[in-house]
Write an enzyme that holds these catalytic residues in place. Structure first.
Site, PDB file in Angstrom:
ATOM      1  N   ARG A 100      -9.982 -11.738   2.628  1.00 27.87           N
ATOM      2  CA  ARG A 100     -10.867 -12.761   2.281  1.00 27.87           C
ATOM      3  C   ARG A 100     -10.348 -13.979   1.935  1.00 27.87           C
ATOM      4  O   ARG A 100     -10.708 -14.994   2.343  1.00 27.87           O
ATOM      5  CB  ARG A 100     -11.291 -12.325   0.771  1.00 27.87           C
ATOM      6  CG  ARG A 100     -10.302 -12.195  -0.264  1.00 27.87           C
ATOM      7  CD  ARG A 100     -10.706 -11.577  -1.534  1.00 27.87           C
ATOM      8  NE  ARG A 100     -10.952  -9.957  -1.172  1.00 27.87           N
ATOM      9  CZ  ARG A 100     -11.282  -9.086  -2.242  1.00 27.87           C
ATOM     10  NH1 ARG A 100     -11.645  -9.504  -3.368  1.00 27.87           N
ATOM     11  NH2 ARG A 100     -11.397  -7.858  -2.052  1.00 27.87           N
TER      12      ARG A 100
ATOM     13  N   LYS B 105       0.908  -1.184  -0.204  1.00 29.17           N
ATOM     14  CA  LYS B 105      -0.092  -0.011   0.004  1.00 29.17           C
ATOM     15  C   LYS B 105       0.673   1.251   0.020  1.00 29.17           C
ATOM     16  O   LYS B 105       2.186   1.082   0.528  1.00 29.17           O
ATOM     17  CB  LYS B 105      -0.805   0.169   1.252  1.00 29.17           C
ATOM     18  CG  LYS B 105      -1.903  -0.989   1.441  1.00 29.17           C
ATOM     19  CD  LYS B 105      -2.699  -1.125   2.568  1.00 29.17           C
ATOM     20  CE  LYS B 105      -3.824  -1.683   2.948  1.00 29.17           C
ATOM     21  NZ  LYS B 105      -4.856  -1.658   1.975  1.00 29.17           N
TER      22      LYS B 105
HETATM   23  N1  BES Z   1      -7.902  -3.855   4.685  1.00 26.90           N
HETATM   24  C1  BES Z   1      -7.981  -3.528   3.324  1.00 26.90           C
HETATM   25  C2  BES Z   1      -9.569  -2.658   3.113  1.00 26.90           C
HETATM   26  C3  BES Z   1      -9.617  -1.535   3.809  1.00 26.90           C
HETATM   27  C4  BES Z   1      -9.455  -0.286   3.418  1.00 26.90           C
HETATM   28  C5  BES Z   1     -10.172  -1.579   5.263  1.00 26.90           C
HETATM   29  C6  BES Z   1      -9.929   1.052   3.825  1.00 26.90           C
HETATM   30  C7  BES Z   1     -10.289  -0.110   5.992  1.00 26.90           C
HETATM   31  C8  BES Z   1     -10.248   1.118   5.315  1.00 26.90           C
HETATM   32  C9  BES Z   1      -8.257  -4.751   2.406  1.00 26.90           C
HETATM   33  O1  BES Z   1      -7.302  -5.895   2.798  1.00 26.90           O
HETATM   34  C10 BES Z   1      -7.629  -4.144   1.102  1.00 26.90           C
HETATM   35  O2  BES Z   1      -6.473  -3.787   1.063  1.00 26.90           O
HETATM   36  N2  BES Z   1      -8.532  -4.239   0.093  1.00 26.90           N
HETATM   37  C11 BES Z   1      -8.335  -3.881  -1.224  1.00 26.90           C
HETATM   38  C12 BES Z   1      -8.806  -4.908  -2.054  1.00 26.90           C
HETATM   39  C13 BES Z   1      -8.276  -4.778  -3.693  1.00 26.90           C
HETATM   40  C14 BES Z   1      -6.894  -4.958  -3.599  1.00 26.90           C
HETATM   41  C15 BES Z   1      -9.158  -5.825  -4.408  1.00 26.90           C
HETATM   42  C16 BES Z   1      -8.892  -2.615  -1.486  1.00 26.90           C
HETATM   43  O3  BES Z   1     -10.008  -2.453  -1.098  1.00 26.90           O
HETATM   44  O4  BES Z   1      -8.277  -1.918  -2.126  1.00 26.90           O
HETATM   45 ZN    ZN Z   2      -5.439  -5.579   2.126  1.00 21.54          ZN
END
Ligand code: BES
Ligand code: ZN
Ligand code: ZN
Length: 475
Positions: free
Chosen positions: A330, A256
Site C-alpha cells: 500500500r 515474515k
Molecule cells: N504481499 C503480502 C500479501 C500476500 C499474502 C500476498 C499472501 C499473497 C499471499 C503483503 O505485503 C502483506 O504482507 N500483507 C500483510 C499486511 C499486514 C501486515 C497488515 C498481511 O496480509 O499479512
Molecule cells: Zn508484505
C-alpha cells in the site's frame, strides 16, 4: 502451440488424437455419439465431457463434475485434451467441432487449451518443449472461429507474459528488470514508456516507494506505459491500470516466517497483470487509450531498511506511521496512485495488487477482492469479470473501517489491526484518491497462483488480472 481452424476433417495419422466434446450427454459434433464407441475401442479417441449437471461423460479423463461453473467446465475440457496429449506423448489433436457449437463455447475451449499449453521451463535443464498442434474442424463456423482464435491469441500473449514474469525467481526479476520487461512490451508495440529512477524518485518526493526499497541493494523504480490507439472508439474513456510491483516481499524488519515466503517472489503479480494486459491490449489494437503505472521495489531487512514507527510524508501532504514494514504494498501503491493522477492526469483507475493475506482468508483462491466506491465502475468490472471468467467479489468499505487506521502520531498508520484486513488496506489506498477520480482496488492475493487442477499443467503463476483488465478495456 499451433492451432489451425479448418472446415472439413483432414486425413489422420497415427499420432493424432481425435477429441469430441460432449455436453450433458450430447455431442457438439452431430455424429459424436455414434463415433464415440468405435473411437474408444480403437484406443485413439478421447472424450471430454463438459458437463455442468453432474453427469460426467468422459470415459478417459474423469475430471469434471458439478463442482465447476459451466464456463470453467468448458475451459477444463479444452485444457484436458492438451494435458492428455502431453501426458501421452501425442503431438496432434483434432478437435471435431462441426456441430452446434457456439463461438463463445469455442472461446472457452481454446482458453483452457492455452492455459494448459503453458509451462515454465526456463530453469529446468532437462525440459523438452512440447510442440502441440491442434486442428479444429469447424464446418461452416470456420470464419467465426478464426476470429475467436485471433482474439484468444492476443489475450494469451499477455497472460503468458504475466505468468513468466511472476514465475521468474526474484533474483532475476528485480525492480529494474521488471521495468525492462515493460519497456520491451512498449518497444514491440510502439507504446510510450517513462520511468523514474531511484534518484529521481527521491528528488521527486516519492517517499513511500523509496522507503520500502531502501533496504535493498536493488534500486526501486516507478514506470508507466501509455497506449494511444490509432482510432479511438467514440465515447471511450481512457483507462489507467496500476500495479503493485514488489519483486520480493520478505516483510522487511517485520520479517515474515520462512514457511511459504518463496511465494513472495510473486508479490509483483499486480504489476505482471497490468504489463500483461498492456501487451494484450496493444497486440489486439483495442480502440481505447490505456495507461499503466507500476511502482516496483524489493522489501528487504537491512541496516538501511525503513522501520516500524517511521513516519512517511507523502508528496500530497499525507503522513503515514509505519506499524508493519510488511504492509509495504500500500505504501508503494500510494505513490503510484499519486503519479497516475498528478503526472498522467488519469481519472479512471483500476489497480491490481497481491495486497493482503486477509483477502485470501476471506475469499479463498476463487475470487479477486474488489473494493470501490463507484457503483458504475463496479458494474463495468463485474461485466468484464463475467466474460473473462475471473471472478470478483466485493468487499465492503464500511466508513467506520477507516477509524481502524487512526494513528497516534501521524495522519494514519499503514495497518488496521487484525479485523477486516483487506478492507482497511482498501481504505488506505482510497485515501490517496483525489475527488473526481474513479477508482477500484482489486486484491489478487488469493488468485495469483494456480493449483494443479482443472486446466493448469502445474503450479505457479496463473496470470490473474490480465483477462479481466483486457475485457474491461474492451467493453
Ligand atoms: N504481499 C503480502 C500479501 C500476500 C499474502 C500476498 C499472501 C499473497 C499471499 C503483503 O505485503 C502483506 O504482507 N500483507 C500483510 C499486511 C499486514 C501486515 C497488515 C498481511 O496480509 O499479512
Ligand atoms: Zn508484505
Ligand atoms: Zn507484499
Amino acid at each position: 502451440m499451433d492451432i489451425k481452424v479448418v472446415s472439413k476433417a483432414t486425413s489422420r495419422s497415427g499420432a493424432d488424437l481425435t477429441c469430441h466434446f460432449l455436453r450433458n450427454g450430447k455431442g457438439f459434433h452431430a455424429a459424436a455419439s455414434s463415433v464415440d464407441k468405435a473411437a474408444i475401442a480403437s484406443g485413439k479417441g478421447m472424450f471430454v465431457g463438459a458437463s455442468d449437471g453432474g453427469v460426467v461423460l468422459c470415459p478417459v479423463v474423469n475430471v469434471l463434475g458439478a463442482s465447476l461453473y459451466p464456463d470453467e467446465a468448458l475451459r477444463t475440457a479444452g485444457g484436458r485434451t492438451v494435458l492428455h496429449a502431453v501426458q501421452n506423448g501425442g503431438s496432434h489433436l483434432i478437435w471435431e467441432l462441426d456441430g452446434e457449437l457456439e463461438e463463445n463455447d469455442f472461446r472457452l475451449l481454446i482458453e483452457g487449451a492455452m492455459f494448459a499449453d503453458y509451462e515454465f521451463t526456463s530453469y529446468r535443464s532437462n525440459s523438452k518443449p512440447t510442440n502441440l498442434k491442434i486442428t479444429v474442424v469447424a464446418g461452416n463456423r470456420m470464419a467465426a472461429f478464426k476470429k475467436v482464435l485471433e482474439r484468444c491469441r492476443g489475450v494469451f500473449n499477455g497472460v503468458n507474459l504475466a505468468r513468466n514474469v511472476v514465475n521468474t525467481p526474484a533474483s532475476d526479476m528485480v525492480p529494474l528488470q521488471l521495468a525492462e520487461v515493460a519497456k520491451g512490451v512498449c518497444k514491440r508495440h510502439g507504446l510510450k514508456f517513462a520511468s523514474l529512477s531511484k534518484a529521481q524518485l527521491t528528488k521527486g518526493g516519492y517517499t513511500g516507494i523509496t522507503a520500502v526499497g531502501q533496504g535493498s541493494v536493488n534500486d526501486c523504480v516507478l514506470f508507466s506505459m501509455s497506449y494511444i490507439p490509432k482510432k479511438k472508439a467514440r465515447g471511450s474513456k481512457p483507462l489507467c491500470l496500476v500495479g503493485k510491483g514488489v519483486t520480493f516481499d520478505t516483510g522487511g524488519i517485520s520479517i515474515k516466517p520462512w514457511d511459504g515466503m518463496w511465494d513472495m517472489k510473486g508479490d509483483m503479480g499486480g504489476s505482471a497483470a497490468v504489463i500483461g494486459a498492456m501487451e494484450a491490449i496493444a497486440s489486439l489494437q483495442l480502440p481505447i487509450e490505456v495507461h499503466a503505472v507500476v511502482g516496483a521495489a524489493e522489501n528487504m531487512p537491512d541496516g538501511n531498511s525503513y522501520r516500524p514507527g517511521d513516519v512517511i510524508r507523502y508528496k500530497n501532504g499525507r503522513t503515514v506511521e509505519v506499524h508493519s514494514t510488511d504492509a509495504e504494498g500500500r505504501l508503494v501503491l500510494a505513490d503510484a496512485l499519486i503519479y497516475a493522477q498528478q503526472t498522467l492526469k488519469q481519472t479512471r483507475i483500476i489497480e491490481f495488487s497481491t495486497l493482503t493475506g486477509a483477502c485470501v482468508r476471506a475469499l479463498g483462491n476463487q475470487y479477486i477482492g474488489m473494493m470501490s466506491q463507484n457503483e458504475e465502475f463496479k458494474y463495468e468490472i463485474r461485466k468484464a469479470s463475467a466474460t473473462s471468467g475471473e471472478c470478483v467479489w466485493e468487499l465492503p468499505l464500511h466508513p467506520e473501517y477507516r477509524l481502524l487506521l487512526k494513528s497516534d502520531t501521524a495522519d494514519m498508520k499503514n495497518v488496521g489491526g487484525p479485523l477486516a484486513g483487506a478492507q482497511t488496506a482498501g481504505w488506505f489506498l482510497h485515501e490517496f484518491i483525489n475527488p473526481g477520480t474513479t477508482y477500484a482496488h482489486m486484491d489478487i492475493a488469493g488468485v495469483f497462483l494456480a493449483r494443479k487442477e482443472k486446466y493448469w499443467r502445474g503450479t505457479g503463476a496463473s496470470g490473474a488480472g490480465v483477462r479481466l483488465a483486457v475485457e474491461l478495456a474492451s467493453l
